[in-house]
Scaffold this active site. Structure first.
Site, short mmCIF file in Angstrom:
data_model
loop_
_atom_site.label_atom_id
_atom_site.label_comp_id
_atom_site.label_asym_id
_atom_site.label_seq_id
_atom_site.Cartn_x
_atom_site.Cartn_y
_atom_site.Cartn_z
N ARG A 232 0.85 -1.18 0.00
CA ARG A 232 0.00 0.00 0.00
C ARG A 232 0.89 1.24 0.00
O ARG A 232 1.98 1.24 0.60
CB ARG A 232 -0.91 0.02 1.23
CG ARG A 232 -1.73 -1.24 1.43
CD ARG A 232 -2.77 -1.45 0.36
NE ARG A 232 -3.86 -0.49 0.48
CZ ARG A 232 -4.69 -0.17 -0.52
NH1 ARG A 232 -4.50 -0.71 -1.71
NH2 ARG A 232 -5.67 0.68 -0.34
N HIS A 280 0.08 0.99 -9.89
CA HIS A 280 -0.81 0.18 -9.05
C HIS A 280 -1.39 -0.96 -9.88
O HIS A 280 -2.60 -1.20 -9.90
CB HIS A 280 -1.92 1.03 -8.43
CG HIS A 280 -2.43 0.44 -7.14
ND1 HIS A 280 -2.84 1.21 -6.07
CD2 HIS A 280 -2.61 -0.85 -6.74
CE1 HIS A 280 -3.24 0.44 -5.08
NE2 HIS A 280 -3.11 -0.82 -5.47
#
Length: 317
Positions: A232, A280
């Protein structure tokens, strides 16, 4: 007989694609989209990603919440804590995609991908003959959950030595495991490449920062240590990463996640020669692969069976 409704509340994904997958997998359930489902007493389950703040609290008969991504911190963002069980997505497709990404990045750094791309851009023909074998390189996995364990197994098959760190003690075949604050230093000192797959919690936020880089292995077959973060964005301090690259505490990094996404065009990470950026994209959530197991869990739960892969609300993962 018609079953209870499903609320679909997703940001950053195409809701139409997810709605179609849900309706195909559960033709006996009605799917409603955020914000239309607010305060709907006939909604049994919610399928979410970065949902509207507070919307889950307005569903009086909600039974469970399903996250469509590996991370669940978005569900608890802003202090929200659903009063019902939260289910992590655990699927072979998502796990396999993450392991592919980790193996790709580890091999790229191991086999001098950044060097040879740089040489190609300058039309330089030069073989760096110092190429360590995989068995001489230790890859450390920060986070030994489903994703980390699978990545470790696949890297082991490639011949790398493996180390793993987790908050609580775990045993994984072929992996030297470390746990807790007491084991973190020894873990970092053993690793040539560190792969971060940790969940984002109050304990892990900002963990990839100067204090951790200061404890990493100083010398090894790759020179300075390599960092790969596919967990993350909130795990990393990007200012500290740049400083560690510039002063040699880090030799190179691969980053798939960022504090701000999309990564702003003026962020210096874009142009740094020792940084590999992916948008991502390490483990894309594919509705055709992830929705059927969710629906199967909902149907089983309606029959009185317990839910699996539950998030510990105290731990945040």
């Amino acid at each position: 007989m018609s079953k209870g409704k499903i609320l679909l509340a997703v940001t950053g994904f195409d809701p139409a694609v997810w709605r179609k997958a849900l309706e195909m997998a559960a033709p006996d359930r009605t799917v409603v989209e955020e914000p239309d489902g607010a305060e709907d007493g006939s909604i049994d389950y919610a399928v979410v990603w970065k949902q509207q703040k507070g919307i889950l609290d307005r569903l009086p008969n909600l039974k469970a919440v399903f996250s469509i991504g590996a991370g669940v911190d978005h569900i608890f963002a802003g202090g929200d804590a659903p009063r019902v069980p939260v289910v992590r997505v655990v699927a072979e497709d998502l796990t396999g995609r993450m392991s592919e990404y980790v193996a790709w990045q580890v091999l790229d750094h191991h086999r001098k991908g950044p060097l040879y791309r740089s040489q190609q851009a300058r039309k330089i023909w030069h073989e760096d003959r110092f190429q360590p074998a995989a068995e001489d390189v230790t890859v450390g996995i920060l986070g030994l959950g489903q994703l980390g364990t699978d990545a470790a197994r696949k890297l082991s098959a490639l011949g790398f030595r493996l180390a793993g760190w987790s908050r609580s003690p775990k045993t994984v075949d072929g992996v030297d495991t470390y746990a807790g604050d007491a084991g973190l230093g020894a873990f970092l000192a053993a690793c040539d490449i560190v792969v971060c797959l940790l969940p984002l919690t109050t304990d892990t936020r900002g963990i990839l920062a100067a204090p951790l880089f200061d404890r990493m292995k100083r010398e090894g077959p790759l020179g300075a240590p390599v960092l790969i973060n596919a967990g993350r964005g909130g795990l990393q301090n990007e200012t500290d990463i740049l400083a560690a690259l510039d002063d040699g505490r880090l030799g190179a990094v691969s980053l798939d996640v960022f504090e701000t996404e999309p990564l702003p065009a003026d962020n210096p990470l874009w142009a740094h020669p020792k940084v590999m950026i992916t948008p991502h994209a390490a483990a894309t959530s594919v509705p055709e692969a992830l929705v059927p197991p969710m629906i199967a869990q909902m149907d089983a739960h309606d029959r009185g069976e317990p839910l699996r892969d539950l998030v510990d609300p105290e731990a945040g993962y």
